[in-house]
Design a protein around this motif. Sequence first.
Motif, short mmCIF file in Angstrom:
data_model
loop_
_atom_site.label_atom_id
_atom_site.label_comp_id
_atom_site.label_asym_id
_atom_site.label_seq_id
_atom_site.Cartn_x
_atom_site.Cartn_y
_atom_site.Cartn_z
N UNK A 11 1.10 -1.05 -0.15
CA UNK A 11 0.05 0.03 -0.45
C UNK A 11 0.93 1.32 0.29
N UNK A 12 0.04 2.49 -0.40
CA UNK A 12 0.80 3.62 -0.37
C UNK A 12 0.15 4.51 0.48
N UNK A 13 0.69 5.21 1.43
CA UNK A 13 0.13 5.92 2.49
C UNK A 13 -0.83 7.98 1.58
N UNK A 14 -1.61 7.64 2.02
CA UNK A 14 -2.27 8.64 0.56
C UNK A 14 -2.06 10.30 0.44
N UNK A 27 4.61 2.81 -1.00
CA UNK A 27 5.05 2.48 0.95
C UNK A 27 6.52 1.20 0.35
N UNK A 28 6.90 1.40 1.68
CA UNK A 28 8.35 0.38 1.92
C UNK A 28 7.53 -1.25 1.83
N UNK A 29 8.67 -1.55 2.32
CA UNK A 29 7.60 -3.93 2.61
C UNK A 29 6.12 -3.55 1.67
N UNK A 30 6.00 -4.96 2.28
CA UNK A 30 5.43 -5.67 1.70
C UNK A 30 4.60 -7.09 2.78
#
Length: 328
Positions: free
Chosen positions: A207-210, A233-236
């Motif tokens: 995901x990516x923060x808005x 965003x970094x990581x999964x």
Amino acid sequence: MDGTGRSPADEGPRRGRRVLVIGADGRLGRSVVEALRAQGPVRFVAGADGADASGSPAVARLIADADPDTVVHLGLEPRPSLAGGRAAMKERNVIGTMQLLAACSKAPGLKRLVVKSSGAVYGCAPRDPALFGEDTPPHQPPTSGYGKDVAEAEGYVRGFARRRPDVAVSVLRFAPFAGPGVASPLLDYLTMPVVPTVLGYDPRLQFVHIDDAVRALVLAAVGAHPGTYNVAGDGAMLLSQITRRLGRPSFPVVSFGSGFFGALIRRAGIADFTPDQVALVRYGRVLDTARLKTRLGWEPEHTTAQALRAHAEAVGLTPVVPGWTKGY
């Protein structure tokens, strides 16, 4: 606001940068307009409803009136219900983008075009790579829905870039959004009281923060950064990790095809859980963001886990299984 989305404060001498944001009616668009207004070098920002890009005469007048040097296209809509159905969604996404680009091609002062795209362009398949780079060809390209719309829209954008080499064209492919004020079928699915999963699959999601998405779009809009960039965003996280950290129990379902699983989710009240969403929660998808970091110097302020936590806190999510959110 008038027909171009300008407020009275925008009237007067148009000194400095002139930016037109298509799709300024949503959470992302409003935040992008506010962030651009806060930029010192940007003197004029006009916002327009994403539906304004769906009609050739309307968008032509919009471009002519605003006389922008920068256009930020946020009008690609992933949810059929908000677009008025699948046919209307395709009309808005594909035909609307084509007509917007036709109008932009006649704007002599245009210097920058920024397009909000999606990682959905890569599709989802069982033999996908661990990371999708911008030049990674999809193993199984999307054949329907939002992913196909995005792929077609990007094709028109590439054609525009060839016709107007004087315009810096930036395409940003986003991971799914999360955070305060964000609503999506995927987030609705992940926050169900009990989350059905496909038996035998535990996909990696990202995901990516808005707020990070807004920062990336503004960065592309205020500079000349031609190219295609993944934004995430970094990581999964594995789906099983996500449900555990959100405090949602899950139960595996024997899948008899995406139609069966999708119908199960829609019966729970998530209307826009489309086949491409089903594929995502079956196979997953993770984007490589090295190009954006290296070329533009962008770094996300929130990891995937932090973006999900921000969303959970914003909606006041209460764990169904107490204690499962420890270790977030």
